[in-house]
Scaffold this motif. Structure first.
Motif, mmCIF file in Angstrom:
data_model
loop_
_atom_site.group_PDB
_atom_site.id
_atom_site.type_symbol
_atom_site.label_atom_id
_atom_site.label_comp_id
_atom_site.label_asym_id
_atom_site.label_seq_id
_atom_site.Cartn_x
_atom_site.Cartn_y
_atom_site.Cartn_z
ATOM 1 N N LEU A 34 -69.296 4.900 13.175
ATOM 2 C CA LEU A 34 -69.566 5.676 11.807
ATOM 3 C C LEU A 34 -70.929 6.309 11.750
ATOM 4 C CD1 LEU A 34 -68.487 6.302 9.200
ATOM 5 C CD2 LEU A 34 -68.962 4.140 8.275
ATOM 6 N N SER A 35 -70.817 7.582 11.324
ATOM 7 C CA SER A 35 -72.076 8.040 11.166
ATOM 8 C C SER A 35 -72.774 8.043 9.989
ATOM 9 C CB SER A 35 -71.926 9.762 11.478
ATOM 10 O OG SER A 35 -71.222 10.249 10.476
ATOM 11 N N HIS A 36 -72.164 8.203 8.802
ATOM 12 C CA HIS A 36 -72.678 7.590 7.745
ATOM 13 C C HIS A 36 -71.446 7.407 6.322
ATOM 14 C CE1 HIS A 36 -71.699 11.955 7.242
ATOM 15 N NE2 HIS A 36 -71.949 12.066 5.887
ATOM 16 N N SER A 37 -71.913 7.068 5.332
ATOM 17 C CA SER A 37 -71.038 6.518 4.299
ATOM 18 C C SER A 37 -70.472 7.593 3.307
ATOM 19 C CB SER A 37 -71.919 5.584 3.334
ATOM 20 O OG SER A 37 -72.986 6.000 2.795
ATOM 21 N N HIS A 38 -70.641 8.830 3.324
ATOM 22 C CA HIS A 38 -69.873 9.766 2.547
ATOM 23 C C HIS A 38 -68.506 9.712 2.808
ATOM 24 C CE1 HIS A 38 -73.297 12.733 1.280
ATOM 25 N NE2 HIS A 38 -73.133 11.658 0.492
ATOM 26 N N LEU A 39 -67.436 9.717 1.878
ATOM 27 C CA LEU A 39 -66.104 9.456 2.006
ATOM 28 C C LEU A 39 -65.342 10.457 2.955
ATOM 29 C CD1 LEU A 39 -64.843 8.558 -1.810
ATOM 30 C CD2 LEU A 39 -65.188 6.969 0.212
ATOM 31 N N ASP A 40 -65.963 11.580 3.275
ATOM 32 C CA ASP A 40 -65.365 12.438 3.969
ATOM 33 C C ASP A 40 -65.474 12.094 5.623
ATOM 34 O OD1 ASP A 40 -67.847 13.201 3.630
ATOM 35 O OD2 ASP A 40 -67.267 15.288 4.221
ATOM 36 N N HIS A 41 -66.335 11.074 5.696
ATOM 37 C CA HIS A 41 -66.496 10.609 7.130
ATOM 38 C C HIS A 41 -66.083 8.930 7.248
ATOM 39 C CE1 HIS A 41 -69.474 13.769 8.530
ATOM 40 N NE2 HIS A 41 -69.345 13.953 7.298
ATOM 41 N N CYS A 42 -66.192 8.237 5.982
ATOM 42 C CA CYS A 42 -65.798 6.932 6.222
ATOM 43 C C CYS A 42 -64.387 6.596 5.388
ATOM 44 C CB CYS A 42 -66.967 5.882 5.662
ATOM 45 S SG CYS A 42 -67.209 6.076 3.942
ATOM 46 N N GLY A 43 -63.947 7.267 4.618
ATOM 47 C CA GLY A 43 -62.988 7.073 3.452
ATOM 48 C C GLY A 43 -61.650 6.586 3.878
ATOM 49 N N ARG A 44 -61.204 6.828 5.024
ATOM 50 C CA ARG A 44 -59.973 6.421 5.363
ATOM 51 C C ARG A 44 -60.185 5.050 6.345
ATOM 52 N NH1 ARG A 44 -56.117 10.816 7.957
ATOM 53 N NH2 ARG A 44 -57.973 11.415 8.736
ATOM 54 N N ILE A 45 -61.144 4.452 6.697
ATOM 55 C CA ILE A 45 -61.468 3.374 7.507
ATOM 56 C C ILE A 45 -60.521 2.095 6.771
ATOM 57 C CG2 ILE A 45 -63.114 1.455 7.938
ATOM 58 C CD1 ILE A 45 -65.087 3.361 8.888
ATOM 59 N N PRO A 46 -60.516 1.990 5.400
ATOM 60 C CA PRO A 46 -59.721 0.842 4.882
ATOM 61 C C PRO A 46 -58.324 1.224 5.202
ATOM 62 C CG PRO A 46 -61.302 1.307 3.191
ATOM 63 C CD PRO A 46 -61.349 2.338 4.485
ATOM 64 N N LEU A 47 -57.779 2.284 5.152
ATOM 65 C CA LEU A 47 -56.373 2.694 5.621
ATOM 66 C C LEU A 47 -56.204 2.536 7.157
ATOM 67 C CD1 LEU A 47 -53.860 3.854 4.456
ATOM 68 C CD2 LEU A 47 -54.438 6.261 5.350
ATOM 69 N N LEU A 48 -57.152 2.671 7.878
ATOM 70 C CA LEU A 48 -57.138 2.438 9.540
ATOM 71 C C LEU A 48 -56.934 0.976 9.704
ATOM 72 C CD1 LEU A 48 -57.543 4.147 11.915
ATOM 73 C CD2 LEU A 48 -59.759 2.907 12.270
ATOM 74 N N VAL A 49 -57.567 -0.070 8.914
ATOM 75 C CA VAL A 49 -57.336 -1.264 8.956
ATOM 76 C C VAL A 49 -56.006 -2.098 8.435
ATOM 77 C CG1 VAL A 49 -58.259 -3.572 8.140
ATOM 78 C CG2 VAL A 49 -59.788 -1.809 8.954
ATOM 79 N N LYS A 50 -55.679 -1.270 7.387
ATOM 80 C CA LYS A 50 -54.390 -1.388 6.801
ATOM 81 C C LYS A 50 -53.306 -1.292 7.633
ATOM 82 C CE LYS A 50 -51.683 -0.311 2.549
ATOM 83 N NZ LYS A 50 -51.600 0.692 1.441
ATOM 84 N N ARG A 51 -53.390 -0.417 8.570
ATOM 85 C CA ARG A 51 -52.304 0.317 9.300
ATOM 86 C C ARG A 51 -52.388 -0.439 10.694
ATOM 87 N NH1 ARG A 51 -51.420 6.538 7.266
ATOM 88 N NH2 ARG A 51 -50.631 5.992 5.248
#
Length: 475
Positions: free
Chosen positions: A59-76
């Motif tokens: 992950l490059s940084h914490s703006h949601l357009d770069h990190c915001g689907r990581i929880p969904l990735l884990v969920k799936r």
């Protein structure tokens, strides 16, 4: 050995690029798609790859357009580690929890409407529990530390100067006799910006995945932007109104507070009540305050002089909804900084509903507004906007001060590319087509070679340096 482009290809948001080396698959970023009629729908759709088959995320940084689907990735089904800079991990905790709370609130509101129509309920994109589970996957790293994350894959983070904890990612890839170095810029910062250091120059790469958000324009010089800000503040004071500033909670908000403090006398800031009306921005500011080791030389000196981000004597932090709602009873003399930065959610929309129609209101845009967002509508001169189904007339004056952007502009991007000793293959991501076309042309004119422009779903073979399923757009 290849790269597939699954997001932020010919658009600004939704950063997501998949690298495969042998049997191992690494995802660079996993961000939310923001703006546009179908943005939310696209976020909820199945990934264009199997999350269970991803071995790691970088992950490059914490703006949601770069990190915001990581929880969904884990969920799936993703079960691997998420590697990022250690301060970025702190920020992601703030971002994920806030996003989950918004999804929860919005879903409950939507389901009440669906129930009245006898429609089945829908689920939020992810929950607070999903956010906490995702954070357990994070493996924080420092800058300048090289580490092997999988057999044949080594990474190192370099300071990108975009927001605190943002990184340029260096990746060394090896499969048998084949070796390649890939550099992913994430988002590159604006040189000489307040608080943070300039983007780190990199000197060698075979392939560079490069952001191009401002590839089609150059920012105004810092001093001109400072002068413009002072003029806007003075004009707003004379018109006896309020100033509304939609601001990204991480990065832009902290820069604004820094500049208000640094120019307190020059801009006559003492005549204003300044409200930071964003719980997420308040938390993010605490992280900035705790990590002055990442500041540039000038900002470090201000800390030594006890002139910090929170040193404004007329700054008030409004955390509760009740405190936020009370701000709209202030007739004049208030500067309200609120999220979201592109006006797609958050408290700024409530302030717009109450104050956007007033002719003595000033709206100050200090960040990039993606196509399809409410912020973009205002920048482009919309006479009316819709908020919760209600049409609101735009009586306010809308100002865009582009010089405060946290992104490198066209000159900054090209100047950063000039540090490579040998010409790499450059692939443009994270930009709108017009900006990418302009940057492609200007790199060709100034550096003598033409970057490619990534297409959605395109695959770059890193051994043959050619595209498997779409033609290169190099000229």
């Amino acid at each position: 050995m290849h790269i597939e482009f699954h997001g932020a290809a010919q658009e600004v948001t939704g950063s997501c690029h998949l690298i495969q080396v042998g049997h191992y698959r690494v995802l660079l970023d996993c961000g939310l798609i923001q703006g546009g009629k179908y943005g939310e729908q696209r976020n909820a759709e199945p990934f264009s790859f199997d999350p269970k088959q991803i071995d790691a995320v970088v992950l490059s940084h914490s703006h949601l357009d770069h990190c915001g689907r990581i929880p969904l990735l884990v969920k799936r089904g993703f079960k691997g580690p998420v590697y990022t800079q250690k301060v970025c991990r702190e920020m992601c905790g703030i971002m994920f929890r806030d996003a989950a709370n918004i999804y929860d609130h919005d879903t409950k509101t939507l389901n009440r409407k669906r129930a009245r129509k006898h429609l089945p309920p829908v689920e939020p994109l992810y929950t607070a529990d999903d956010a906490e589970k995702a954070l357990k996957h994070f493996q924080p790293m420092g800058y300048d530390v090289e580490d092997e994350i999988l057999p044949g894959i080594r990474i190192r983070f370099k300071d990108a100067g975009h927001i605190i904890g943002s990184s340029i990612v260096e990746l060394w890839l090896e499969d048998g006799k084949h070796r390649r170095k890939v550099v992913f810029t994430g988002d590159l910062g604006h040189s000489d910006a307040p608080i943070l250091r300039d983007p780190t120059p990199i000197h060698q790469a075979d392939v560079v995945l490069m952001e191009s958000t401002y590839g089609g324009r150059c920012h105004r010089p810092w001093q001109e932007s400072m002068d413009e800000m002072g003029e806007i503040l003075n004009d707003a004071a004379n018109s006896k109104g309020n100033i509304l500033i939609p601001s990204f909670a991480v990065g832009r908000t902290q820069e604004l507070l820094y500049l208000f403090s640094e120019n307190f006398d020059a801009w006559n800031m003492g005549r204003w009540q300044i409200f930071l009306d964003s719980p997420m921005a308040i938390e993010a500011t605490e992280v900035y305050l705790n990590h002055c080791e990442l500041y540039n030389k000038e900002a470090k000196q201000r800390v030594l002089n006890h002139e910090s981000l929170d040193s404004l004597p007329n700054l008030r932090l409004t955390k509760t909804p009740e405190e936020s709602m009370a701000l709209n009873r202030i007739a004049s003399g208030a500067i309200i900084i609120a999220g979201s930065g592109m006006c797609e959610g958050g408290r700024i929309r409530h302030h717009f509903k109450c104050q956007l129609w007033k002719r003595n209101t000033k709206v100050l845009m200090v960040g990039f507004q993606a196509k399809g967002t409410l912020g973009r509508q205002l920048v482009e001169g919309a006479e009316t906007v819709k908020l919760w189904g209600e049409t609101i007339s735009v009586g306010a004056s809308v100002y865009t001060v582009g010089g405060f952007s946290a992104h490198a502009d066209q000159d900054g991007l090209i100047n950063w590319l000039e540090h490579f000793r040998k010409q790499p293959k450059v692939v443009l991501v994270h930009g709108e087509p017009g900006a990418q076309d302009a940057l492609q042309h200007e790199v060709g004119r100034r550096l003598g070679y033409f970057p490619d422009i990534a297409k959605p779903g395109q695959k770059l073979d890193l051994i043959r340096m050619s595209y498997d399923n779409a033609e290169s757009q190099a000229l």
